[in-house]
Design a protein around this motif. Structure first.
Motif, PDB file in Angstrom:
ATOM      1  N   MET A   1       0.817  -1.207   0.000  1.00  0.00           N
ATOM      2  CA  MET A   1       0.000   0.000   0.000  1.00  0.00           C
ATOM      3  C   MET A   1       0.857   1.265   0.000  1.00  0.00           C
ATOM      4  O   MET A   1       0.427   2.290  -0.472  1.00  0.00           O
ATOM      5  CB  MET A   1      -0.917  -0.001   1.221  1.00  0.00           C
ATOM      6  N   LYS A   2       2.084   1.169   0.531  1.00  0.00           N
ATOM      7  CA  LYS A   2       2.947   2.344   0.550  1.00  0.00           C
ATOM      8  C   LYS A   2       3.233   2.826  -0.871  1.00  0.00           C
ATOM      9  O   LYS A   2       3.239   4.030  -1.123  1.00  0.00           O
ATOM     10  CB  LYS A   2       4.250   2.052   1.291  1.00  0.00           C
ATOM     11  N   LEU A   3       3.453   1.898  -1.788  1.00  0.00           N
ATOM     12  CA  LEU A   3       3.729   2.279  -3.173  1.00  0.00           C
ATOM     13  C   LEU A   3       2.534   3.036  -3.759  1.00  0.00           C
ATOM     14  O   LEU A   3       2.705   4.063  -4.416  1.00  0.00           O
ATOM     15  CB  LEU A   3       4.058   1.047  -4.023  1.00  0.00           C
ATOM     16  N   ILE A   4       1.329   2.570  -3.483  1.00  0.00           N
ATOM     17  CA  ILE A   4       0.126   3.266  -3.958  1.00  0.00           C
ATOM     18  C   ILE A   4       0.067   4.668  -3.358  1.00  0.00           C
ATOM     19  O   ILE A   4      -0.152   5.648  -4.071  1.00  0.00           O
ATOM     20  CB  ILE A   4      -1.150   2.460  -3.640  1.00  0.00           C
ATOM     21  N   ASP A   5       0.294   4.777  -2.048  1.00  0.00           N
ATOM     22  CA  ASP A   5       0.290   6.100  -1.402  1.00  0.00           C
ATOM     23  C   ASP A   5       1.330   7.016  -2.036  1.00  0.00           C
ATOM     24  O   ASP A   5       1.060   8.194  -2.290  1.00  0.00           O
ATOM     25  CB  ASP A   5       0.563   5.966   0.100  1.00  0.00           C
ATOM     26  N   ASP A   6       2.526   6.487  -2.292  1.00  0.00           N
ATOM     27  CA  ASP A   6       3.586   7.283  -2.912  1.00  0.00           C
ATOM     28  C   ASP A   6       3.163   7.756  -4.311  1.00  0.00           C
ATOM     29  O   ASP A   6       3.369   8.915  -4.665  1.00  0.00           O
ATOM     30  CB  ASP A   6       4.886   6.476  -3.018  1.00  0.00           C
ATOM     31  N   PHE A   7       2.566   6.873  -5.086  1.00  0.00           N
ATOM     32  CA  PHE A   7       2.118   7.233  -6.439  1.00  0.00           C
ATOM     33  C   PHE A   7       1.069   8.346  -6.376  1.00  0.00           C
ATOM     34  O   PHE A   7       1.113   9.280  -7.168  1.00  0.00           O
ATOM     35  CB  PHE A   7       1.507   6.020  -7.150  1.00  0.00           C
ATOM     36  N   LEU A   8       0.138   8.233  -5.439  1.00  0.00           N
ATOM     37  CA  LEU A   8      -0.968   9.188  -5.382  1.00  0.00           C
ATOM     38  C   LEU A   8      -0.522  10.581  -4.945  1.00  0.00           C
ATOM     39  O   LEU A   8      -1.250  11.552  -5.142  1.00  0.00           O
ATOM     40  CB  LEU A   8      -2.088   8.661  -4.487  1.00  0.00           C
ATOM     41  N   LYS A   9       0.677  10.697  -4.395  1.00  0.00           N
ATOM     42  CA  LYS A   9       1.225  12.014  -4.039  1.00  0.00           C
ATOM     43  C   LYS A   9       1.822  12.723  -5.250  1.00  0.00           C
ATOM     44  O   LYS A   9       2.045  13.922  -5.226  1.00  0.00           O
ATOM     45  CB  LYS A   9       2.309  11.853  -2.963  1.00  0.00           C
ATOM     46  N   LEU A  10       2.100  11.966  -6.310  1.00  0.00           N
ATOM     47  CA  LEU A  10       2.706  12.535  -7.521  1.00  0.00           C
ATOM     48  C   LEU A  10       1.620  13.210  -8.350  1.00  0.00           C
ATOM     49  O   LEU A  10       0.501  12.700  -8.460  1.00  0.00           O
ATOM     50  CB  LEU A  10       3.410  11.434  -8.307  1.00  0.00           C
ATOM     51  N   LYS A  11       1.937  14.347  -8.945  1.00  0.00           N
ATOM     52  CA  LYS A  11       0.882  15.188  -9.525  1.00  0.00           C
ATOM     53  C   LYS A  11       0.732  15.147 -11.038  1.00  0.00           C
ATOM     54  O   LYS A  11      -0.273  15.593 -11.568  1.00  0.00           O
ATOM     55  CB  LYS A  11       1.100  16.644  -9.090  1.00  0.00           C
ATOM     56  N   THR A  12       1.716  14.632 -11.774  1.00  0.00           N
ATOM     57  CA  THR A  12       1.619  14.638 -13.235  1.00  0.00           C
ATOM     58  C   THR A  12       1.505  13.206 -13.737  1.00  0.00           C
ATOM     59  O   THR A  12       2.409  12.391 -13.535  1.00  0.00           O
ATOM     60  CB  THR A  12       2.838  15.340 -13.873  1.00  0.00           C
ATOM     61  N   TRP A  13       0.386  12.921 -14.397  1.00  0.00           N
ATOM     62  CA  TRP A  13       0.074  11.566 -14.859  1.00  0.00           C
ATOM     63  C   TRP A  13      -0.160  11.552 -16.363  1.00  0.00           C
ATOM     64  O   TRP A  13      -0.599  12.549 -16.944  1.00  0.00           O
ATOM     65  CB  TRP A  13      -1.195  11.046 -14.167  1.00  0.00           C
ATOM     66  N   ALA A  14       0.098  10.411 -16.965  1.00  0.00           N
ATOM     67  CA  ALA A  14      -0.307  10.159 -18.348  1.00  0.00           C
ATOM     68  C   ALA A  14      -1.191   8.922 -18.322  1.00  0.00           C
ATOM     69  O   ALA A  14      -0.896   7.961 -17.603  1.00  0.00           O
ATOM     70  CB  ALA A  14       0.907   9.929 -19.241  1.00  0.00           C
ATOM     71  N   VAL A  15      -2.289   8.959 -19.079  1.00  0.00           N
ATOM     72  CA  VAL A  15      -3.176   7.805 -19.183  1.00  0.00           C
ATOM     73  C   VAL A  15      -3.025   7.239 -20.588  1.00  0.00           C
ATOM     74  O   VAL A  15      -3.478   7.843 -21.563  1.00  0.00           O
ATOM     75  CB  VAL A  15      -4.644   8.168 -18.893  1.00  0.00           C
ATOM     76  N   VAL A  16      -2.349   6.087 -20.678  1.00  0.00           N
ATOM     77  CA  VAL A  16      -2.167   5.422 -21.968  1.00  0.00           C
ATOM     78  C   VAL A  16      -3.385   4.537 -22.203  1.00  0.00           C
ATOM     79  O   VAL A  16      -3.677   3.650 -21.415  1.00  0.00           O
ATOM     80  CB  VAL A  16      -0.869   4.584 -21.995  1.00  0.00           C
ATOM     81  N   GLY A  17      -4.100   4.852 -23.280  1.00  0.00           N
ATOM     82  CA  GLY A  17      -5.353   4.164 -23.545  1.00  0.00           C
ATOM     83  C   GLY A  17      -6.543   5.071 -23.244  1.00  0.00           C
ATOM     84  O   GLY A  17      -7.690   4.647 -23.256  1.00  0.00           O
ATOM     85  N   ALA A  18      -6.251   6.356 -22.986  1.00  0.00           N
ATOM     86  CA  ALA A  18      -7.331   7.333 -22.795  1.00  0.00           C
ATOM     87  C   ALA A  18      -8.171   7.363 -24.071  1.00  0.00           C
ATOM     88  O   ALA A  18      -7.660   7.156 -25.164  1.00  0.00           O
ATOM     89  CB  ALA A  18      -6.738   8.714 -22.512  1.00  0.00           C
ATOM     90  N   THR A  19      -9.454   7.616 -23.917  1.00  0.00           N
ATOM     91  CA  THR A  19     -10.352   7.602 -25.067  1.00  0.00           C
ATOM     92  C   THR A  19     -11.475   8.607 -24.864  1.00  0.00           C
ATOM     93  O   THR A  19     -11.750   9.007 -23.735  1.00  0.00           O
ATOM     94  CB  THR A  19     -10.937   6.187 -25.290  1.00  0.00           C
TER      95      THR A  19
END
Length: 130
Positions: A1-19
């Motif tokens: 769960m720590k990895l998920i928490d760490d990811f969610l603190k990051l602010k710039t995302w790319a969604v590959v497969g966005a439609t």
């Protein structure tokens, strides 16, 4: 769960497969992340824009390197995306359910990427706000 928490603190995302198909998770995740306050880039070679936002053909085409790449594509495409992330030195990948086949997870780990799998980003954000 720590990895998920760490990811969610990051602010710039790319969604590959966005439609722009509102019924698909690629649309729902892209919109959800934007509404949750993240800076989000859409990546899909077959689409020009989503809700007025430019959609980029590949991760290499983005104007900046995202902190996290959220993957919403079939596993056969996901493996290629793992290699592109490694080449671009993007270390954090989130494999949405359906994109998280064992071979994709193994490829990500072999390439030294931090990988979240068997978890939906929308569910994880909602759970933390509850």
């Amino acid at each position: 769960m720590k990895l998920i928490d760490d990811f969610l603190k990051l602010k710039t995302w790319a969604v590959v497969g966005a439609t722009n198909n509102r019924d698909k998770f690629g649309f729902k995740i892209f919109r959800f992340l934007r509404e949750a306050g993240y800076k989000v880039y859409a990546v899909n070679p077959g689409i020009a824009e989503i809700e007025g936002e430019k959609c980029y053909p590949t991760l290499s085409d983005l104007p900046e390197k995202p902190d996290v790449v959220d993957i919403v594509v079939p596993p056969r495409v996901g493996e290629q995306i793992m290699h592109e992330c490694a080449k671009l030195n993007i270390k954090n990948v989130w494999l949405q359910p359906g994109a998280d086949a064992e071979q994709v997870i193994r490829t990500a780990e072999t390439l030294g990427l931090n990988v979240v799998h068997h978890a939906c980003v929308m569910v994880e954000i909602r759970n933390r706000k509850a």
